[in-house]
Design a protein around this motif. Structure first.
Motif, PDB file in Angstrom:
ATOM      1  N   ILE A 121       0.838  -1.204   0.000  1.00 15.17           N
ATOM      2  CA  ILE A 121       0.000   0.000   0.000  1.00 15.17           C
ATOM      3  C   ILE A 121       0.870   1.251   0.000  1.00 15.17           C
ATOM      4  O   ILE A 121       0.608   2.209  -0.731  1.00 15.17           O
ATOM      5  CB  ILE A 121      -0.961  -0.017   1.201  1.00 15.17           C
ATOM      6  CG1 ILE A 121      -2.018  -1.100   1.001  1.00 15.17           C
ATOM      7  CG2 ILE A 121      -1.614   1.347   1.406  1.00 15.17           C
ATOM      8  CD1 ILE A 121      -2.891  -1.352   2.210  1.00 15.17           C
ATOM      9  N   THR A 134      -5.663   1.632  -5.300  1.00 14.45           N
ATOM     10  CA  THR A 134      -5.101   2.053  -4.018  1.00 14.45           C
ATOM     11  C   THR A 134      -4.683   3.514  -4.065  1.00 14.45           C
ATOM     12  O   THR A 134      -4.991   4.289  -3.150  1.00 14.45           O
ATOM     13  CB  THR A 134      -3.892   1.174  -3.652  1.00 14.45           C
ATOM     14  OG1 THR A 134      -4.304  -0.195  -3.577  1.00 14.45           O
ATOM     15  CG2 THR A 134      -3.293   1.591  -2.318  1.00 14.45           C
ATOM     16  N   MET A 138      -6.393   6.619  -1.892  1.00 16.14           N
ATOM     17  CA  MET A 138      -5.608   7.473  -1.007  1.00 16.14           C
ATOM     18  C   MET A 138      -5.680   8.928  -1.438  1.00 16.14           C
ATOM     19  O   MET A 138      -5.701   9.843  -0.606  1.00 16.14           O
ATOM     20  CB  MET A 138      -4.159   6.977  -0.940  1.00 16.14           C
ATOM     21  CG  MET A 138      -3.996   5.743  -0.067  1.00 16.14           C
ATOM     22  SD  MET A 138      -2.272   5.327   0.280  1.00 16.14           S
ATOM     23  CE  MET A 138      -1.825   4.559  -1.261  1.00 16.14           C
ATOM     24  N   ALA A 145     -11.706   6.800   2.389  1.00 17.70           N
ATOM     25  CA  ALA A 145     -11.190   5.530   2.904  1.00 17.70           C
ATOM     26  C   ALA A 145     -12.024   5.057   4.091  1.00 17.70           C
ATOM     27  O   ALA A 145     -12.325   3.862   4.220  1.00 17.70           O
ATOM     28  CB  ALA A 145      -9.721   5.688   3.309  1.00 17.70           C
ATOM     29  N   TYR A 177      -7.768  -4.751   4.136  1.00 18.40           N
ATOM     30  CA  TYR A 177      -7.105  -3.916   3.133  1.00 18.40           C
ATOM     31  C   TYR A 177      -7.527  -2.458   3.262  1.00 18.40           C
ATOM     32  O   TYR A 177      -6.697  -1.544   3.296  1.00 18.40           O
ATOM     33  CB  TYR A 177      -7.416  -4.443   1.725  1.00 18.40           C
ATOM     34  CG  TYR A 177      -7.199  -3.413   0.639  1.00 18.40           C
ATOM     35  CD1 TYR A 177      -5.921  -3.081   0.209  1.00 18.40           C
ATOM     36  CD2 TYR A 177      -8.283  -2.739   0.074  1.00 18.40           C
ATOM     37  CE1 TYR A 177      -5.725  -2.109  -0.769  1.00 18.40           C
ATOM     38  CE2 TYR A 177      -8.094  -1.781  -0.901  1.00 18.40           C
ATOM     39  CZ  TYR A 177      -6.813  -1.464  -1.319  1.00 18.40           C
ATOM     40  OH  TYR A 177      -6.622  -0.499  -2.277  1.00 18.40           O
ATOM     41  N   HIS A 178      -8.820  -2.213   3.332  1.00 20.68           N
ATOM     42  CA  HIS A 178      -9.296  -0.835   3.391  1.00 20.68           C
ATOM     43  C   HIS A 178      -8.935  -0.170   4.716  1.00 20.68           C
ATOM     44  O   HIS A 178      -8.699   1.041   4.758  1.00 20.68           O
ATOM     45  CB  HIS A 178     -10.811  -0.783   3.136  1.00 20.68           C
ATOM     46  CG  HIS A 178     -11.174  -0.992   1.694  1.00 20.68           C
ATOM     47  ND1 HIS A 178     -11.521  -2.232   1.191  1.00 20.68           N
ATOM     48  CD2 HIS A 178     -11.202  -0.130   0.644  1.00 20.68           C
ATOM     49  CE1 HIS A 178     -11.776  -2.111  -0.109  1.00 20.68           C
ATOM     50  NE2 HIS A 178     -11.586  -0.847  -0.466  1.00 20.68           N
ATOM     51  N   VAL A 181      -5.456   1.035   4.258  1.00 21.49           N
ATOM     52  CA  VAL A 181      -5.435   2.247   3.439  1.00 21.49           C
ATOM     53  C   VAL A 181      -5.849   3.454   4.274  1.00 21.49           C
ATOM     54  O   VAL A 181      -5.231   4.530   4.194  1.00 21.49           O
ATOM     55  CB  VAL A 181      -6.360   2.108   2.213  1.00 21.49           C
ATOM     56  CG1 VAL A 181      -6.486   3.437   1.471  1.00 21.49           C
ATOM     57  CG2 VAL A 181      -5.832   1.037   1.263  1.00 21.49           C
ATOM     58  N   ARG A 184      -3.059   4.579   6.396  1.00 17.32           N
ATOM     59  CA  ARG A 184      -2.043   5.256   5.584  1.00 17.32           C
ATOM     60  C   ARG A 184      -2.457   6.694   5.287  1.00 17.32           C
ATOM     61  O   ARG A 184      -1.621   7.610   5.325  1.00 17.32           O
ATOM     62  CB  ARG A 184      -1.835   4.480   4.280  1.00 17.32           C
ATOM     63  CG  ARG A 184      -0.854   5.140   3.306  1.00 17.32           C
ATOM     64  CD  ARG A 184       0.561   4.966   3.725  1.00 17.32           C
ATOM     65  NE  ARG A 184       1.465   5.708   2.853  1.00 17.32           N
ATOM     66  CZ  ARG A 184       2.786   5.680   2.956  1.00 17.32           C
ATOM     67  NH1 ARG A 184       3.362   4.948   3.877  1.00 17.32           N
ATOM     68  NH2 ARG A 184       3.539   6.390   2.138  1.00 17.32           N
ATOM     69  N   THR A 185      -3.734   6.924   4.996  1.00 18.62           N
ATOM     70  CA  THR A 185      -4.185   8.284   4.700  1.00 18.62           C
ATOM     71  C   THR A 185      -4.111   9.186   5.924  1.00 18.62           C
ATOM     72  O   THR A 185      -4.078  10.420   5.789  1.00 18.62           O
ATOM     73  CB  THR A 185      -5.626   8.300   4.158  1.00 18.62           C
ATOM     74  OG1 THR A 185      -6.532   7.833   5.173  1.00 18.62           O
ATOM     75  CG2 THR A 185      -5.744   7.461   2.905  1.00 18.62           C
TER      76      THR A 185
END
Length: 208
Positions: A121, A134, A138, A145, A177-178, A181, A184-185
Motif C-alpha cells: 500500500i 489504491t 488514497m 477511505a 485492506y481498506h 489504506v 495510511r491516509t
C-alpha cells in the motif's frame, strides 16, 4: 540500539557469533549469517548488514555484487550474548538463489502477510490514480477511505452472520485492506494499532 562488542561472547564460537536476519516488517526469517567483531562494528557504522563469510574467510557486505541490500533496523542479542537477531529492511532478495528467504520460497508467511500488505500500500501511494485503485483511494483522502471501511465492515458482518466461510474470508480480507489504506491516509501504520493492543494486554496482566 548500539551494541558494545565487549558485551558479546565471540570466543564461544571461535571469534564468530550466529546472526538470525529477520524482515522488520513481516518478521520473516530471511537468512542465518555470521559476524565477527569487525563485521558487527561495520554493520553499526554503515547501517547495512555486513557479515563474516566462512567460505570466503573474510568480511562480506550483503549486496556488494547483487545489489540486494539489508538496511539495519535493530540488533538484539540473546540472553547469553552469543547470538544476535538482526531486523532489517531488505532491498531485493536475501537468498543467493534469488528468493526472499533462504528458508523456503514463500513470501511473508502467516501474519507476515499483513506487513507485506502495508508495504505494498505504501508503495502504491505514488502510483497513477488512473491505473491504481489504491492510489486513487488514497488521493481521495481519509473520509473516502473511512467510508470504504464502513461499507466493508457491514459486508463482513453480513457474511459472518449468514454467508459461508469463503465469503466471510473474502469480505474480511477486503475490510483489512481498506483499514490499512485508511491508516495510511492518516499517516499511521499498523504498529500504532499493535501498540494499543500491547498496552491493553499489559493492563490486563497488571490491573489496578
Amino acid at each position: 540500539m548500539t551494541l558494545n562488542p565487549d558485551t558479546l561472547d565471540f570466543e564461544k564460537g571461535g571469534g564468530l557469533i550466529p546472526v538470525v536476519v529477520q524482515d522488520a516488517a513481516t518478521l520473516q526469517v530471511l537468512t542465518l549469517a555470521w559476524m565477527d567483531r569487525a563485521a558487527l562494528e561495520e554493520t553499526q557504522a554503515s547501517g547495512e548488514a555486513t557479515f563474516f563469510s566462512r567460505s570466503r574467510g573474510g568480511r562480506w557486505r550483503k549486496g556488494e555484487t547483487s545489489g540486494d541490500r539489508l538496511h539495519v533496523v535493530s540488533l538484539t542479542p540473546d540472553c547469553d550474548g552469543d547470538a544476535l537477531v538482526l531486523k532489517v529492511r531488505p532491498i531485493g532478495n536475501a537468498c543467493h538463489l534469488d528468493r526472499i528467504s533462504c528458508f523456503g520460497e514463500e513470501d511473508a508467511p502467516g501474519l507476515g502477510r499483513l506487513g507485506r500488505l502495508e508495504a505494498t500500500i505504501a508503495a502504491r501511494a505514488d502510483a497513477d490514480p488512473k491505473t491504481s485503485w489504491t492510489a486513487r483511494l488514497m488521493a481521495e483522502g481519509p473520509k473516502r477511505a473511512a467510508q470504504k471501511v464502513g461499507e466493508e465492515g457491514v459486508e463482513t458482518a453480513l457474511a459472518g452472520a449468514a454467508g459461508d466461510t469463503d465469503e466471510l474470508a473474502n469480505e474480511a480480507a477486503d475490510l483489512i485492506y481498506h483499514l490499512f489504506v485508511l491508516l495510511r491516509t492518516r499517516h499511521m501504520v499498523f504498529q500504532d494499532v499493535l501498540n494499543v493492543l500491547a498496552r491493553r494486554a499489559e493492563t490486563a496482566k497488571n490491573p489496578d
